[in-house]
Enzyme design. Structure first.
Site, PDB file in Angstrom:
ATOM      1  N   THR A  63      35.007  27.016  44.818  1.00  0.00           N
ATOM      2  CA  THR A  63      35.045  27.473  43.212  1.00  0.00           C
ATOM      3  C   THR A  63      33.974  27.615  42.515  1.00  0.00           C
ATOM      4  OG1 THR A  63      37.058  27.932  41.824  1.00  0.00           O
ATOM      5  CG2 THR A  63      36.478  25.641  42.658  1.00  0.00           C
ATOM      6  N   LYS A  67      29.862  29.162  44.072  1.00  0.00           N
ATOM      7  CA  LYS A  67      30.376  30.312  44.543  1.00  0.00           C
ATOM      8  C   LYS A  67      28.667  30.571  44.779  1.00  0.00           C
ATOM      9  CE  LYS A  67      34.425  31.489  42.748  1.00  0.00           C
ATOM     10  NZ  LYS A  67      35.655  32.392  42.116  1.00  0.00           N
ATOM     11  N   ASN A  88      32.987  32.699  48.138  1.00  0.00           N
ATOM     12  CA  ASN A  88      34.273  31.640  48.051  1.00  0.00           C
ATOM     13  C   ASN A  88      34.348  30.972  49.045  1.00  0.00           C
ATOM     14  OD1 ASN A  88      35.887  33.943  48.863  1.00  0.00           O
ATOM     15  ND2 ASN A  88      36.892  32.862  47.184  1.00  0.00           N
ATOM     16  N   GLY A 133      29.664  35.034  38.849  1.00  0.00           N
ATOM     17  CA  GLY A 133      30.250  34.531  39.837  1.00  0.00           C
ATOM     18  C   GLY A 133      31.441  35.750  40.854  1.00  0.00           C
ATOM     19  N   ALA A 135      32.604  37.347  37.930  1.00  0.00           N
ATOM     20  CA  ALA A 135      32.509  39.022  37.501  1.00  0.00           C
ATOM     21  C   ALA A 135      31.871  39.739  38.724  1.00  0.00           C
ATOM     22  CB  ALA A 135      31.185  38.886  36.397  1.00  0.00           C
ATOM     23  N   GLY A 158      21.008  38.355  28.242  1.00  0.00           N
ATOM     24  CA  GLY A 158      20.019  38.289  29.264  1.00  0.00           C
ATOM     25  C   GLY A 158      20.711  37.553  30.061  1.00  0.00           C
ATOM     26  N   GLY A 245      45.939  35.818  36.351  1.00  0.00           N
ATOM     27  CA  GLY A 245      45.812  34.980  37.311  1.00  0.00           C
ATOM     28  C   GLY A 245      45.602  33.577  38.361  1.00  0.00           C
TER      29      GLY A 245
END
Length: 286
Positions: A63, A67, A88, A133, A135, A158, A245
């Site tokens: 986690t 990752k 992961n 990660g 995302a 950025g 989640g």
């Protein structure tokens, strides 16, 4: 020989992974211990070196913030993880820490199955909050659900390297936008995935509450503690559907259990039921 697995991350004390995995192994009759180990990005190479000769290791759950860094610590990366550059899950090929280390990404399957279980079978218009990660995994999951492009909202346009790299590897169109535009984008999306840390989306929740506009898409908030998050509550109060989640965590853990045991029945309804019970999640309807 006792077999073991663990979840690595920092901080890690809040993790529900031990409860999920231990429940699954008990149901399957597998003698595998599972613990949470606090490992920082700086200490990861030393930790991985320290277990190189230890016997009994079956796998590692990985986690934040490890990752991306874990890619450098494995011998091979397989599946969608090769495209994303984000791992992961680490599986030890053979019994023991001296075997080959294979990296996977089960977050994608976790997101896809959580959304499908909630009835979100397609995501033609999609938005992701955050660019790291998780995302990247969200971008891949949205493509699997039919999205051809995705809007990614970040505080610093950025700094969305992982999400951009995922979209590039998947040949998917991506637009990286400032977080100040996120609420407008969320209201126009069929599926929204927030990969932000707990409470990081509270400002957007306040904006939604002030707007008082109806929400009609599906929101998956990967943060599950505290629950409901403020953004989840605001979304639900506006009429939208919310996926906790904990659902994503459950489904990605099912895939990890399958990898660590080598058993296809790890994804059976009976195993998923006991995993749900272990973390207080509603049982699935099959």
């Amino acid at each position: 020989m006792s077999r073991r697995a663990a979840v690595l991350g920092h901080p890690i004390g809040h993790s529900k992974s031990p409860a999920l995995h231990l429940a699954a192994y008990a149901q399957l009759g597998e003698d595998i211990g599972y613990s949470a180990i606090d490992v920082t990005e700086e200490s990861l190479p030393a930790f991985m070196a320290s277990i190189r000769g230890e016997e009994g290791w079956r796998g590692l759950s990985v986690t934040m913030p490890l990752k991306k860094a874990m890619v450098r610590e494995v011998d091979e990366v397989r599946g969608v993880a090769r495209v994303l550059g984000v791992i992961n899950t680490v599986v030890f090929d053979g019994e023991g820490g001296s075997g080959r280390r294979i990296g996977y990404n089960t977050d994608v399957a976790g997101i896809v199955n959580a959304l499908r279980n909630a009835g979100a079978a397609e995501a033609p218009a999609a938005a992701v909050l955050g660019g790291g990660g998780t995302a990247a995994a969200a971008v891949a999951a949205l493509q699997e659900l039919g999205a051809t492009s995705v809007d990614v909202y970040v505080r610093d346009t950025g700094r969305a390297a992982e999400a951009r790299a995922a979209a590039r590897g998947l040949a998917m169109d991506i637009a990286v936008r400032p977080m100040t535009e996120a609420v407008t984008g969320m209201l126009a999306a069929d599926v929204v995935i927030s990969t932000l840390p707990p409470r990081a989306a509270d400002g957007m929740a306040a904006e939604l509450e002030q707007l008082g506009r109806a929400t009609q898409g599906v929101l998956l908030d990967v943060a599950y503690d505290p629950w409901p998050s403020r953004i989840a509550a605001a979304w639900r109060n506006g009429g939208g559907k919310v996926v906790p989640g904990l659902e994503m965590l459950l489904y990605q853990a099912v895939e990890q259990v399958r990898h660590f045991t080598g058993r296809e029945d790890a994804a059976s309804a009976e195993v998923i039921d006991v995993m749900c019970d272990a973390v207080g999640a509603p049982r699935r309807v099959f």
